[in-house]
Write a protein that holds these residues in place. Sequence first.
Motif, PDB file in Angstrom:
ATOM      1  N   PRO A  18       0.899  -1.545   0.101  1.00 18.28           N
ATOM      2  CA  PRO A  18      -0.384  -0.046  -0.144  1.00 18.28           C
ATOM      3  C   PRO A  18       0.776   1.463   0.030  1.00 18.28           C
ATOM      4  CG  PRO A  18       0.180  -1.168   2.488  1.00 18.28           C
ATOM      5  CD  PRO A  18       0.877  -1.925   1.443  1.00 18.28           C
ATOM      6  N   ASP A  19       1.121   1.381  -1.648  1.00 14.50           N
ATOM      7  CA  ASP A  19       2.009   2.645  -1.496  1.00 14.50           C
ATOM      8  C   ASP A  19       1.633   4.037  -1.184  1.00 14.50           C
ATOM      9  OD1 ASP A  19       4.857   1.980  -1.638  1.00 14.50           O
ATOM     10  OD2 ASP A  19       4.187   1.188  -3.739  1.00 14.50           O
ATOM     11  N   ASN A  20      -0.150   3.716  -0.804  1.00 17.71           N
ATOM     12  CA  ASN A  20      -0.650   5.091  -1.018  1.00 17.71           C
ATOM     13  C   ASN A  20      -0.835   5.460  -0.463  1.00 17.71           C
ATOM     14  OD1 ASN A  20      -2.089   2.705  -0.920  1.00 17.71           O
ATOM     15  ND2 ASN A  20      -3.242   3.658  -1.602  1.00 17.71           N
ATOM     16  N   CYS A  21      -0.958   4.313   1.575  1.00 13.63           N
ATOM     17  CA  CYS A  21      -0.792   4.586   2.919  1.00 13.63           C
ATOM     18  C   CYS A  21       0.593   5.052   3.460  1.00 13.63           C
ATOM     19  CB  CYS A  21      -1.322   3.134   3.549  1.00 13.63           C
ATOM     20  SG  CYS A  21      -2.919   2.897   3.201  1.00 13.63           S
ATOM     21  N   ILE A  22       1.451   4.459   2.159  1.00 15.00           N
ATOM     22  CA  ILE A  22       3.264   4.509   3.254  1.00 15.00           C
ATOM     23  C   ILE A  22       3.257   6.282   2.590  1.00 15.00           C
ATOM     24  CG2 ILE A  22       5.138   4.030   3.291  1.00 15.00           C
ATOM     25  CD1 ILE A  22       4.530   0.689   2.277  1.00 15.00           C
ATOM     26  N   ALA A  23       2.944   6.586   1.152  1.00 15.14           N
ATOM     27  CA  ALA A  23       2.974   8.229   0.906  1.00 15.14           C
ATOM     28  C   ALA A  23       3.316   9.034   2.147  1.00 15.14           C
ATOM     29  CB  ALA A  23       2.743   7.913  -0.205  1.00 15.14           C
ATOM     30  N   THR A  24       1.397   8.757   2.214  1.00 13.38           N
ATOM     31  CA  THR A  24       0.732  10.059   4.059  1.00 13.38           C
ATOM     32  C   THR A  24       2.323  10.246   4.583  1.00 13.38           C
ATOM     33  OG1 THR A  24       0.234   7.903   4.948  1.00 13.38           O
ATOM     34  CG2 THR A  24      -1.289   9.064   3.129  1.00 13.38           C
ATOM     35  N   TRP A  25       2.851   8.580   4.965  1.00 11.45           N
ATOM     36  CA  TRP A  25       4.051   9.140   6.420  1.00 11.45           C
ATOM     37  C   TRP A  25       4.999  10.142   6.253  1.00 11.45           C
ATOM     38  CZ3 TRP A  25       3.243   8.358  10.899  1.00 11.45           C
ATOM     39  CH2 TRP A  25       1.739   7.644  11.267  1.00 11.45           C
ATOM     40  N   ARG A  26       5.374  10.093   4.938  1.00 14.59           N
ATOM     41  CA  ARG A  26       6.680  10.921   3.837  1.00 14.59           C
ATOM     42  C   ARG A  26       5.836  12.682   4.169  1.00 14.59           C
ATOM     43  NH1 ARG A  26       7.203   8.229  -0.400  1.00 14.59           N
ATOM     44  NH2 ARG A  26       9.249   7.258   0.490  1.00 14.59           N
ATOM     45  N   ASN A  27       5.469  12.869   2.769  1.00 17.15           N
ATOM     46  CA  ASN A  27       4.612  13.662   2.727  1.00 17.15           C
ATOM     47  C   ASN A  27       4.276  14.839   3.640  1.00 17.15           C
ATOM     48  OD1 ASN A  27       4.804  12.700   0.032  1.00 17.15           O
ATOM     49  ND2 ASN A  27       2.354  12.065   0.082  1.00 17.15           N
ATOM     50  N   LYS A  28       3.683  14.295   4.904  1.00 16.37           N
ATOM     51  CA  LYS A  28       3.273  14.954   6.603  1.00 16.37           C
ATOM     52  C   LYS A  28       4.582  15.210   6.875  1.00 16.37           C
ATOM     53  CE  LYS A  28      -2.111  14.925   6.382  1.00 16.37           C
ATOM     54  NZ  LYS A  28      -1.919  14.311   4.585  1.00 16.37           N
ATOM     55  N   ASN A  29       5.454  14.250   6.900  1.00 21.07           N
ATOM     56  CA  ASN A  29       6.350  14.409   7.910  1.00 21.07           C
ATOM     57  C   ASN A  29       7.761  14.866   6.590  1.00 21.07           C
ATOM     58  OD1 ASN A  29       5.763  13.847  10.612  1.00 21.07           O
ATOM     59  ND2 ASN A  29       4.429  12.072   8.601  1.00 21.07           N
ATOM     60  N   PRO A  30       8.014  16.161   6.422  1.00 21.39           N
ATOM     61  CA  PRO A  30       8.832  16.366   5.213  1.00 21.39           C
ATOM     62  C   PRO A  30      10.163  15.968   5.811  1.00 21.39           C
ATOM     63  CG  PRO A  30       7.468  18.054   5.456  1.00 21.39           C
ATOM     64  CD  PRO A  30       7.020  17.345   6.303  1.00 21.39           C
ATOM     65  N   GLY A  31      10.438  16.658   7.800  1.00 21.34           N
ATOM     66  CA  GLY A  31      11.472  16.634   8.769  1.00 21.34           C
ATOM     67  C   GLY A  31      11.976  15.171   8.601  1.00 21.34           C
ATOM     68  N   TRP A  32      10.973  14.020   8.629  1.00 23.00           N
ATOM     69  CA  TRP A  32      12.021  12.544   8.845  1.00 23.00           C
ATOM     70  C   TRP A  32      11.871  11.988   7.690  1.00 23.00           C
ATOM     71  CZ3 TRP A  32      10.256  10.214  13.304  1.00 23.00           C
ATOM     72  CH2 TRP A  32       9.454  10.441  14.600  1.00 23.00           C
ATOM     73  N   GLN A  33      13.357  11.031   7.780  1.00 19.37           N
ATOM     74  CA  GLN A  33      13.650  10.250   6.896  1.00 19.37           C
ATOM     75  C   GLN A  33      12.729   8.438   7.067  1.00 19.37           C
ATOM     76  OE1 GLN A  33      17.388   7.977   7.875  1.00 19.37           O
ATOM     77  NE2 GLN A  33      16.911   6.238   5.800  1.00 19.37           N
ATOM     78  N   LEU A  34      12.073   8.292   5.344  1.00 18.31           N
ATOM     79  CA  LEU A  34      11.263   6.929   5.806  1.00 18.31           C
ATOM     80  C   LEU A  34      11.717   6.582   4.856  1.00 18.31           C
ATOM     81  CD1 LEU A  34       8.055   6.215   5.989  1.00 18.31           C
ATOM     82  CD2 LEU A  34       7.969   6.389   3.397  1.00 18.31           C
ATOM     83  N   LYS A  35      11.969   5.136   5.765  1.00 18.63           N
ATOM     84  CA  LYS A  35      12.470   3.425   5.275  1.00 18.63           C
ATOM     85  C   LYS A  35      11.946   2.388   5.552  1.00 18.63           C
ATOM     86  CE  LYS A  35      16.397   0.901   6.800  1.00 18.63           C
ATOM     87  NZ  LYS A  35      17.884   1.320   7.313  1.00 18.63           N
ATOM     88  N   VAL A  36      11.378   2.176   3.968  1.00 20.35           N
ATOM     89  CA  VAL A  36      10.138   1.006   3.440  1.00 20.35           C
ATOM     90  C   VAL A  36      11.557  -0.294   3.789  1.00 20.35           C
ATOM     91  CG1 VAL A  36       9.154  -0.210   2.188  1.00 20.35           C
ATOM     92  CG2 VAL A  36       9.098   2.332   2.526  1.00 20.35           C
ATOM     93  N   TRP A  37      10.789  -1.443   4.905  1.00 25.49           N
ATOM     94  CA  TRP A  37      11.754  -2.643   4.706  1.00 25.49           C
ATOM     95  C   TRP A  37      10.778  -3.173   4.070  1.00 25.49           C
ATOM     96  CZ3 TRP A  37      15.770  -3.814   7.626  1.00 25.49           C
ATOM     97  CH2 TRP A  37      16.098  -2.394   8.779  1.00 25.49           C
ATOM     98  N   GLY A  38      11.837  -4.664   2.884  1.00 23.46           N
ATOM     99  CA  GLY A  38      10.698  -5.547   2.531  1.00 23.46           C
ATOM    100  C   GLY A  38      11.630  -6.345   2.239  1.00 23.46           C
ATOM    101  N   ASN A  39      10.923  -7.383   1.611  1.00 21.10           N
ATOM    102  CA  ASN A  39      11.487  -8.360   1.375  1.00 21.10           C
ATOM    103  C   ASN A  39      12.841  -8.857   0.414  1.00 21.10           C
ATOM    104  OD1 ASN A  39       9.246  -9.917   0.781  1.00 21.10           O
ATOM    105  ND2 ASN A  39       8.876  -9.525  -1.211  1.00 21.10           N
ATOM    106  N   LYS A  40      14.019  -7.164  -0.055  1.00 17.77           N
ATOM    107  CA  LYS A  40      15.206  -7.851   0.068  1.00 17.77           C
ATOM    108  C   LYS A  40      15.863  -7.536   1.457  1.00 17.77           C
ATOM    109  CE  LYS A  40      18.936  -5.402  -2.663  1.00 17.77           C
ATOM    110  NZ  LYS A  40      19.807  -4.752  -1.437  1.00 17.77           N
ATOM    111  N   GLU A  41      15.082  -6.647   2.334  1.00 14.54           N
ATOM    112  CA  GLU A  41      15.742  -6.279   3.788  1.00 14.54           C
ATOM    113  C   GLU A  41      15.633  -8.222   4.095  1.00 14.54           C
ATOM    114  OE1 GLU A  41      15.420  -2.604   1.226  1.00 14.54           O
ATOM    115  OE2 GLU A  41      14.468  -4.344   2.316  1.00 14.54           O
ATOM    116  N   LEU A  42      14.546  -7.918   4.585  1.00 11.01           N
ATOM    117  CA  LEU A  42      14.005  -9.653   5.170  1.00 11.01           C
ATOM    118  C   LEU A  42      15.497 -10.226   4.665  1.00 11.01           C
ATOM    119  CD1 LEU A  42      12.437 -11.307   6.783  1.00 11.01           C
ATOM    120  CD2 LEU A  42      10.962 -11.933   4.833  1.00 11.01           C
TER     121      LEU A  42
END
Length: 215
Positions: A18-42
């Motif tokens: 759900p990149d549409n949901c995840i993007a809301t955290w980036r858009n509303k918190n520009p002073g924060w780094q957003l890190k997405v953990w997926g299959n590669k990181e697993l």
Amino acid sequence: MIPRVIHTIWVGDESRRPDNCIATWRNKNPGWQLKVWGNKELAETPWVTSRHMQAMAQRELNGVADLMRWEILWREGGFVVDADSICQRPLEPWLFECDAMACWENEVIRPGLIAAGYVAAAPRNPFFAKMVQDLMNMPQVDDRMAWQSVGPLFLTECHRLYQYDRLTIWPSHFFIPRHFSSEARYGGRGHVFADQEWGSTLGTYDQLHKKAIAA
């Protein structure tokens, strides 16, 4: 201090992430780094609970995410949020003026249960170190539902066992204004920083990533 990093985890079918949901955290918190953990990181991270992750992957992928969550908090610190959560307003600095924080799942429907979907800590926090150590020593975690063995119930039981008094627990409506078991939604005038879509619980991931969400 709690690093200004928002972590979110998605393992499994990445076409449904759900990149549409995840993007809301980036858009509303520009002073924060957003890190997405997926299959590669697993696959590439030397997780200390990797054997449990492999076992849990056969039962519940959300359980794999929970196991990753506790190790991420212990290793890196920051704020881990569920992938199916929608940020509604910018995060306030005062939320993180503590060693660690979480919120209740619902004070009326599930009193005393700490939610696992919104947890923050400074790196190498001793409480999360104990949680990871306990998990590593468990012979099995896939013998129960993930919410019990590695999720909110596990978090709550550890909090009681170790009596960790530096965990700030915010009201549920800060991040979970509606519980999955009820149509009722928080109607007060307090802070609501996020909505919870309950994708795993309600089985809505097939459609959630297609949902139009205001960024």
